[in-house]
Design a protein around this motif. Structure first.
Motif, short mmCIF file in Angstrom:
data_model
loop_
_atom_site.label_atom_id
_atom_site.label_comp_id
_atom_site.label_asym_id
_atom_site.label_seq_id
_atom_site.Cartn_x
_atom_site.Cartn_y
_atom_site.Cartn_z
N UNK A 102 -4.66 20.09 -9.38
CA UNK A 102 -3.59 20.94 -9.92
C UNK A 102 -2.21 20.31 -9.80
N UNK A 103 -2.08 19.19 -9.09
CA UNK A 103 -0.75 18.58 -9.00
C UNK A 103 -0.66 17.56 -7.90
N UNK A 104 0.55 17.09 -7.72
CA UNK A 104 0.80 16.09 -6.70
C UNK A 104 0.99 14.71 -7.31
N UNK A 105 0.45 13.72 -6.68
CA UNK A 105 0.55 12.30 -7.03
C UNK A 105 1.89 11.69 -6.65
N UNK A 106 2.65 12.38 -5.80
CA UNK A 106 3.85 11.74 -5.24
C UNK A 106 3.36 10.67 -4.28
N UNK A 107 4.13 9.59 -4.16
CA UNK A 107 3.70 8.53 -3.25
C UNK A 107 4.90 7.83 -2.63
N UNK A 108 4.62 7.09 -1.57
CA UNK A 108 5.66 6.34 -0.89
C UNK A 108 5.06 5.08 -0.29
N UNK A 109 5.86 4.04 -0.21
CA UNK A 109 5.44 2.84 0.50
C UNK A 109 5.93 2.90 1.94
N UNK A 110 6.69 3.96 2.27
CA UNK A 110 7.16 4.15 3.64
C UNK A 110 6.11 4.96 4.42
N UNK B 71 0.85 -1.20 0.00
CA UNK B 71 0.00 0.00 0.00
C UNK B 71 0.88 1.24 0.00
N UNK B 72 0.53 2.22 -0.82
CA UNK B 72 1.26 3.47 -0.89
C UNK B 72 0.41 4.60 -0.32
N UNK B 73 1.07 5.56 0.33
CA UNK B 73 0.43 6.79 0.76
C UNK B 73 0.83 7.85 -0.25
N UNK B 74 -0.15 8.60 -0.77
CA UNK B 74 0.12 9.57 -1.82
C UNK B 74 -0.62 10.87 -1.54
N UNK B 75 -0.29 11.90 -2.33
CA UNK B 75 -0.93 13.19 -2.17
C UNK B 75 -1.46 13.71 -3.49
N UNK B 76 -2.43 14.58 -3.41
CA UNK B 76 -2.96 15.30 -4.58
C UNK B 76 -3.31 16.70 -4.10
#
Length: 193
Positions: A97-105, A80-85
């Motif tokens: 407008x942006x984001x979609x960076x994600x991490x499994x940490x 599972x990844x935690x991500x932002x928008x």
């Protein structure tokens, strides 16, 4: 008879208030936000599996007026990844407008612009409110700051950078240390991984 009708009216009014308050409590964000996140993941991420759910876990107003960050989880592979928008609130709703960076940490961080103002963003998973403070610094140690973490399962912290910061050329921050409620240092793997 009037007492019965009056009592029934009060009971009906009370039940209606309960029903309305519980439905309001469940809806913490518009459905269009989830749809836009899914559409953008399909378009921009080759690892996105649309058969698996996207769960919005937190929506927070950013330091810039009319902008919101939405934290969500999804499963691109087996983890599972935690991500932002990032969304901008406009008259007709919210626009991605942006984001979609994600991490499994447990924690993710990066620099970003909101209306041409540079910010450093740190967000993460904070089970049992284990993290109270994060200490961040650039690799060259010329800049550092402490990020207080608010209570909650998920947290978001913005640090405004100086206006002339070029985030493409800046030294990136990294998380040096994590501290718990008693100001005791948390081991790196428990904090981030």
């Amino acid at each position: 008879m009037r007492k019965c009708i009056g009592s029934l009216f009060i009971i009906a009014l009370f039940l209606n208030m309960i029903a309305c308050s519980s439905s309001l409590a469940k809806t913490t964000y518009p459905d269009t936000i989830e749809r836009q996140i899914i559409d953008n993941l399909k378009e921009k991420r080759t690892d996105f599996d649309s058969s698996k759910p996207v769960n919005i876990v937190k929506m927070v107003k950013t330091p810039k007026k009319h902008y919101y960050i939405v934290l969500f989880t999804f499963s691109p592979y087996h983890t599972e990844h935690l991500a932002d928008a990032i969304f901008k609130k406009e008259k007709n709703g919210y626009t991605f407008v942006g984001g979609l960076a994600s991490t499994s940490q447990k924690i993710n961080d990066y620099a970003m612009y909101l209306d041409n103002v540079p910010y450093y963003l740190v967000y993460g998973f904070n089970e049992e409110n284990r993290i109270r403070t994060l200490r961040l610094a650039t690799l060259d140690k010329k800049s550092s700051y402490t990020a207080p973490i608010k209570k909650g399962t998920y947290f978001v912290h913005f640090k405004k950078l100086s206006r002339n910061t070029n985030i493409e050329k800046m030294e990136p921050f990294y998380i040096m240390d994590c501290y718990d409620k008693g100001n005791k240092q948390i081991p790196w793997n428990e904090c981030v991984e």
